[in-house]
Design an enzyme around this catalytic site. Structure first.
Site, short mmCIF file in Angstrom:
data_model
loop_
_atom_site.label_atom_id
_atom_site.label_comp_id
_atom_site.label_asym_id
_atom_site.label_seq_id
_atom_site.Cartn_x
_atom_site.Cartn_y
_atom_site.Cartn_z
CG ASP A 40 -1.80 1.30 1.31
OD1 ASP A 40 -2.52 1.82 0.42
OD2 ASP A 40 -1.79 2.00 2.64
CG ASP A 52 -1.42 8.00 1.31
OD1 ASP A 52 -0.42 8.92 1.38
OD2 ASP A 52 -2.26 8.63 0.39
#
Length: 237
Positions: free
Chosen positions: A14, A16
């Protein structure tokens, strides 16, 4: 402290909250949108919106239904993340602990025809590219953004596509996530999942049952395998 070692064909990160911290900009963006959309409960939104595509959050919290308007406002929101991240003395978009040594080690494996790592984010391609550039993270050829899937996290689609772009089975992939929706997505795709306690509480993350749970990537090391793939070491308290 226990050290667990295992091998995977690819790691799907991922962005953020996993690789970079954009919290300052996200808060600023919601404050900007509160000027247009009255009644936004920003603390409540921040507690549940992380890891979800911007278009889905705007649909839910701002009442937008037009796809054209959603795309336009999503672009405006994510541009506001970048511009507001350093406004009023905010710290900007920064790398999270443990990220730099891992990315430096894996950088040579970012290219086709068979990249050994991917970035799978709920952000738009424009914002994700800008955030990664600010953080000094190279964009791998296996790059999945909000526009690439019809159903975002917590559905499995983003991580299934990430595995496909790495040309490996999702069951042989490791997902690294900081959000409950992302953990759910990775597990639904059939991947092993490392959960990070960088944006949510331990209790929130434990509720989604990631395979492993650590504070941040300082507890994880990765090396490119001699015969392909990635060797992973996770230090568990």
């Amino acid at each position: 402290m226990e050290a667990l070692t295992f091998h995977v064909d690819a790691v799907l990160f991922d962005m953020d909250g996993t690789l970079v911290d954009s919290t300052a900009g996200v808060i600023g963006a919601w404050e900007t949108f509160a000027e247009t959309y009255s009644g936004l409960d920003i603390p409540k939104i921040l507690s549940s919106a992380h890891g979800v595509r911007t278009v889905d959050n705007l649909r839910k919290y701002c009442g937008l239904t037009s796809e054209t308007e959603l795309e336009k406002e999503a672009a405006r929101f994510e541009e506001a993340i970048v511009t507001s991240s350093t406004a009023n003395g905010r710290k900007g978009i920064t790398l999270l602990p443990g990220v730099r040594p891992i990315i430096d080690e894996l950088a040579p494996g970012k290219n086709n025809p068979k990249p050994c790592w991917a970035i799978v984010t709920s952000a738009t391609r424009a914002y994700a590219s800008a955030a990664l550039e600010i953080g000094g993270i190279p964009i791998p050829d296996a790059f999945v953004t909000a526009e690439d899937v019809t159903q975002g996290k917590p559905y499995p689609d983003p991580y299934l596509l990430g595995a496909q772009k790495c040309r490996v089975s999702p069951e042989k992939c490791l997902v690294v996530e900081d959000a409950p929706s992302g953990v759910a997505s990775g597990l639904a795709a059939g991947c092993t999942v490392i959960g990070l306690i960088t944006s949510h509480t331990r209790e929130q993350m434990e509720a989604n049952r990631p395979t492993y749970l650590v504070d941040n990537l300082s507890s994880v090391s990765m090396k490119m395998g001699a015969n392909g793939g990635i060797d992973v070491v996770v230090k568990i308290d």
